[in-house]
Scaffold this motif. Structure first.
Motif, PDB file in Angstrom:
ATOM      1  N   LEU A 253      14.423  39.923 -11.223  1.00  0.00           N
ATOM      2  CA  LEU A 253      15.259  40.424 -10.138  1.00  0.00           C
ATOM      3  C   LEU A 253      14.987  41.903  -9.865  1.00  0.00           C
ATOM      4  CD1 LEU A 253      17.472  40.144  -8.058  1.00  0.00           C
ATOM      5  CD2 LEU A 253      19.165  40.473  -9.873  1.00  0.00           C
ATOM      6  N   THR A 254      14.896  42.710 -10.906  1.00  0.00           N
ATOM      7  CA  THR A 254      14.632  44.146 -10.678  1.00  0.00           C
ATOM      8  C   THR A 254      13.262  44.351 -10.049  1.00  0.00           C
ATOM      9  OG1 THR A 254      13.821  44.437 -12.961  1.00  0.00           O
ATOM     10  CG2 THR A 254      16.164  44.871 -12.550  1.00  0.00           C
TER      11      THR A 254
ATOM     12  N   ASP B 182      28.413  53.152   3.881  1.00  0.00           N
ATOM     13  CA  ASP B 182      28.668  51.710   3.799  1.00  0.00           C
ATOM     14  C   ASP B 182      27.445  50.911   4.247  1.00  0.00           C
ATOM     15  OD1 ASP B 182      31.209  52.188   2.882  1.00  0.00           O
ATOM     16  OD2 ASP B 182      32.194  51.827   4.812  1.00  0.00           O
ATOM     17  N   ASP B 183      26.766  51.408   5.275  1.00  0.00           N
ATOM     18  CA  ASP B 183      25.590  50.687   5.775  1.00  0.00           C
ATOM     19  C   ASP B 183      24.506  50.595   4.707  1.00  0.00           C
ATOM     20  OD1 ASP B 183      26.770  50.276   8.214  1.00  0.00           O
ATOM     21  OD2 ASP B 183      25.701  51.895   9.250  1.00  0.00           O
ATOM     22  N   VAL B 184      24.230  51.702   4.031  1.00  0.00           N
ATOM     23  CA  VAL B 184      23.195  51.708   3.000  1.00  0.00           C
ATOM     24  C   VAL B 184      23.633  50.858   1.809  1.00  0.00           C
ATOM     25  CG1 VAL B 184      21.983  53.160   1.310  1.00  0.00           C
ATOM     26  CG2 VAL B 184      22.135  53.883   3.705  1.00  0.00           C
ATOM     27  N   LEU B 185      24.891  50.961   1.415  1.00  0.00           N
ATOM     28  CA  LEU B 185      25.399  50.155   0.308  1.00  0.00           C
ATOM     29  C   LEU B 185      25.199  48.669   0.588  1.00  0.00           C
ATOM     30  CD1 LEU B 185      27.009  49.744  -2.332  1.00  0.00           C
ATOM     31  CD2 LEU B 185      29.094  49.785  -0.931  1.00  0.00           C
ATOM     32  N   HIS B 186      25.606  48.211   1.747  1.00  0.00           N
ATOM     33  CA  HIS B 186      25.517  46.781   2.050  1.00  0.00           C
ATOM     34  C   HIS B 186      24.076  46.345   2.311  1.00  0.00           C
ATOM     35  CE1 HIS B 186      29.747  45.852   1.854  1.00  0.00           C
ATOM     36  NE2 HIS B 186      30.003  46.978   2.494  1.00  0.00           N
ATOM     37  N   GLU B 187      23.244  47.264   2.792  1.00  0.00           N
ATOM     38  CA  GLU B 187      21.827  46.939   2.918  1.00  0.00           C
ATOM     39  C   GLU B 187      21.222  46.668   1.546  1.00  0.00           C
ATOM     40  OE1 GLU B 187      17.629  48.867   4.636  1.00  0.00           O
ATOM     41  OE2 GLU B 187      19.512  49.992   4.823  1.00  0.00           O
ATOM     42  N   GLY B 188      21.577  47.485   0.583  1.00  0.00           N
ATOM     43  CA  GLY B 188      21.094  47.260  -0.778  1.00  0.00           C
ATOM     44  C   GLY B 188      21.618  45.963  -1.365  1.00  0.00           C
ATOM     45  N   LEU B 189      22.884  45.670  -1.145  1.00  0.00           N
ATOM     46  CA  LEU B 189      23.463  44.428  -1.647  1.00  0.00           C
ATOM     47  C   LEU B 189      22.819  43.216  -0.981  1.00  0.00           C
ATOM     48  CD1 LEU B 189      27.209  45.488  -1.829  1.00  0.00           C
ATOM     49  CD2 LEU B 189      25.652  45.150  -3.758  1.00  0.00           C
ATOM     50  N   ASP B 190      22.490  43.351   0.288  1.00  0.00           N
ATOM     51  CA  ASP B 190      21.796  42.250   0.979  1.00  0.00           C
ATOM     52  C   ASP B 190      20.432  41.978   0.350  1.00  0.00           C
ATOM     53  OD1 ASP B 190      23.904  41.945   2.728  1.00  0.00           O
ATOM     54  OD2 ASP B 190      22.972  43.092   4.356  1.00  0.00           O
ATOM     55  N   ILE B 191      19.744  43.043  -0.058  1.00  0.00           N
ATOM     56  CA  ILE B 191      18.442  42.869  -0.723  1.00  0.00           C
ATOM     57  C   ILE B 191      18.624  42.107  -2.031  1.00  0.00           C
ATOM     58  CG2 ILE B 191      16.528  44.064  -1.866  1.00  0.00           C
ATOM     59  CD1 ILE B 191      16.859  46.289   0.235  1.00  0.00           C
ATOM     60  N   ILE B 192      19.642  42.478  -2.813  1.00  0.00           N
ATOM     61  CA  ILE B 192      19.895  41.755  -4.064  1.00  0.00           C
ATOM     62  C   ILE B 192      20.151  40.277  -3.776  1.00  0.00           C
ATOM     63  CG2 ILE B 192      21.426  41.522  -6.061  1.00  0.00           C
ATOM     64  CD1 ILE B 192      21.944  44.523  -5.925  1.00  0.00           C
ATOM     65  N   GLU B 193      20.954  40.017  -2.770  1.00  0.00           N
ATOM     66  CA  GLU B 193      21.292  38.623  -2.454  1.00  0.00           C
ATOM     67  C   GLU B 193      20.038  37.816  -2.088  1.00  0.00           C
ATOM     68  OE1 GLU B 193      24.223  36.239   0.615  1.00  0.00           O
ATOM     69  OE2 GLU B 193      24.920  38.085  -0.373  1.00  0.00           O
ATOM     70  N   ARG B 194      19.170  38.399  -1.274  1.00  0.00           N
ATOM     71  CA  ARG B 194      17.937  37.682  -0.915  1.00  0.00           C
ATOM     72  C   ARG B 194      17.075  37.434  -2.139  1.00  0.00           C
ATOM     73  NH1 ARG B 194      17.986  41.415   3.437  1.00  0.00           N
ATOM     74  NH2 ARG B 194      16.240  42.594   2.500  1.00  0.00           N
TER      75      ARG B 194
ATOM     76  N   LEU C 232      18.179  37.113  -5.251  1.00  0.00           N
ATOM     77  CA  LEU C 232      18.825  36.074  -6.048  1.00  0.00           C
ATOM     78  C   LEU C 232      18.505  34.688  -5.494  1.00  0.00           C
ATOM     79  CD1 LEU C 232      22.350  37.701  -6.606  1.00  0.00           C
ATOM     80  CD2 LEU C 232      20.672  37.183  -8.384  1.00  0.00           C
ATOM     81  N   GLU C 233      18.368  34.586  -4.192  1.00  0.00           N
ATOM     82  CA  GLU C 233      18.023  33.296  -3.594  1.00  0.00           C
ATOM     83  C   GLU C 233      16.641  32.824  -4.011  1.00  0.00           C
ATOM     84  OE1 GLU C 233      18.383  34.255   0.497  1.00  0.00           O
ATOM     85  OE2 GLU C 233      20.567  33.948   0.573  1.00  0.00           O
ATOM     86  N   GLU C 234      15.767  33.772  -4.387  1.00  0.00           N
ATOM     87  CA  GLU C 234      14.387  33.432  -4.735  1.00  0.00           C
ATOM     88  C   GLU C 234      14.189  33.186  -6.228  1.00  0.00           C
ATOM     89  OE1 GLU C 234      11.999  36.608  -3.254  1.00  0.00           O
ATOM     90  OE2 GLU C 234      12.735  36.394  -1.186  1.00  0.00           O
TER      91      GLU C 234
END
Length: 421
Positions: A373-374, A404-416, A418-420
């Protein structure tokens, strides 16, 4: 100059024991974003390993350093003192959750702070033994390695550790250690390895850093305080990673209504400048003789100026409130992942000191998935760190000042990512 060339130079000239996780070299940074020498952008969820709670190049910190740079860079506080050293010590003494008279001493790093806290405890008590906890991380010097409760990668190659260090299990119900079992283990140490009257100090991270972002409960900390009081033992709170607003309080131990005798702090104290401190009860801090504490660079004027600006910013910009709100956002996202992905488990946070674990199909810790993941995150422009006793914890140390935009952009990357997995 590009990443490949710099990597080749590093391979040739930098010791192999000092590797780098991200295969790129930082060139510029602002708040929670970094650009490498080739112009590639990264979102920073590592914060220099918890150093940048106020983000890269916070304007107040930069301004304070520049102003001090025009005055004096170094004299050594042990030779000719200067105002920023004294002013910072006052601010720290006023800020720590310790009643009565307090004193502070400034050094360079978290490891130095812990080393000096042990020295102070030994001088104050006339005893030598120290008790630490499994999974703890206190530094990379020999004494702090002895205290650190994890072999790989820290202690593996460095031979015998200093003596008179003992260890108890950290209270961690997730991994099968209750508060009562941890306290019982300390009592057992008193019977089997070291009598209580020889113990100078017990050192504990109120929220473990490298150990996995586990929090010692208020009840446990209160029992530990009572045990130390019963036996005349100094209680040291190691707040190197958990301090300076990361948990929604200036110090994590404030969540427990417990007063330590000594507090060590570093990392985000000066938002990127090398600085650490020991702050504690005046009678203990004054127990050793003149010249026994300090160092050539400890409390450098530039670092002190930066730290004073950090404390100003925390007060003026509601950083404690931001930490609490960020922690809520992180917890909400983690809980969503835990419900959606079978390999995500044990999400937790204390303010914005937030983490979750990756597990295999049997629910056991999975370091392989964590490393994957990292790596995937880095490939997608996110700097993300792992930690934990089993190396299966993902920790988030994003600057508290991140938008908030940068925080959620980073969280979105983690989520994608995790899907892989």
């Amino acid at each position: 100059m590009n990443n490949k060339h710099l990597s080749e130079l590093k391979q040739q000239y930098v010791a192999k024991g000092a590797p780098h996780m991200i295969q790129a070299f930082a060139d510029t940074a602002e708040n929670a974003e970094i650009w490498d020498v080739e112009g590639n952008r990264y979102i920073d969820f590592a914060g220099g390993i918890g150093v940048l709670n106020l983000g890269h190049r916070h304007p107040k910190v930069v301004e304070a350093i520049k102003a001090q740079l025009d005055k004096v860079m170094h004299t050594s506080a042990a030779v000719m003192p200067y105002a920023p050293y004294v002013h910072l010590c006052k601010r720290l003494c006023d800020a720590v959750p310790i009643t009565g008279d307090t004193r502070a001493v400034l050094v360079n790093s978290g490891a130095e702070a812990v080393e000096n806290a042990v020295k102070i405890a030994r001088a104050a008590t006339g005893r030598s033994a120290v008790i630490a906890f499994d999974g703890s991380f206190h530094g990379r010097t020999m004494m702090t390695l002895a205290l650190t409760g994890k072999v790989l990668p820290y202690k593996h190659d460095f031979g015998p550790m200093p003596g008179d260090v003992f260890r108890a299990p950290y209270p961690n119900p997730t991994h099968g250690v209750s508060d009562e079992q941890s306290l019982a283990a300390i009592e057992k140490l008193f019977k089997t390895d070291v009598p209580a009257h020889r113990v100078a100090a017990i050192i504990i991270e109120p929220v473990q850093g490298e150990g996995g972002f586990y929090q010692a409960s208020p009840a446990f900390m209160q029992s530990l305080r009572a045990l130390c009081d019963e036996h005349g033992i100094v209680l040291i709170a190691d707040e190197v990673q958990s301090g300076f607003a990361r948990t929604g309080k200036l110090f994590a131990i404030e969540h427990t209504d417990v007063e330590p005798d000594l507090i060590t702090t570093a990392k985000s104290l000066a938002d990127g400048m090398p600085l650490a401190a020991v702050v504690g009860k005046a009678d203990m801090m004054d127990a050793s003789g003149p010249g026994s504490l300090g160092g050539t660079y400890g409390g450098n004027p530039l670092s002190c100026a930066a730290a004073i600006a950090v404390m100003d910013a925390i007060e003026e910009e509601d950083i404690l409130g931001r930490s609490q709100r960020m922690g809520e956002a992180l917890a909400e996202r983690f809980h969503t992942w835990q419900a959606r992905f079978s390999h995500v488990d044990h999400s937790r946070n204390v303010g914005a000191m937030a983490a979750f674990e990756l597990v295999d199909e049997h629910g056991a810790p999975c370091a392989v998935k964590t490393k994957a993941l990292t790596q995937k995150a880095a490939e997608n422009g996110l700097i993300l760190l792992s930690c934990g006793f089993y190396s299966n914890t993902i920790r988030v140390l994003v600057p508290l000042t991140a938008t908030d935009d940068v925080l959620h952009e980073g969280l979105d990357i983690i989520e994608r990512c995790l899907e892989e997995l």
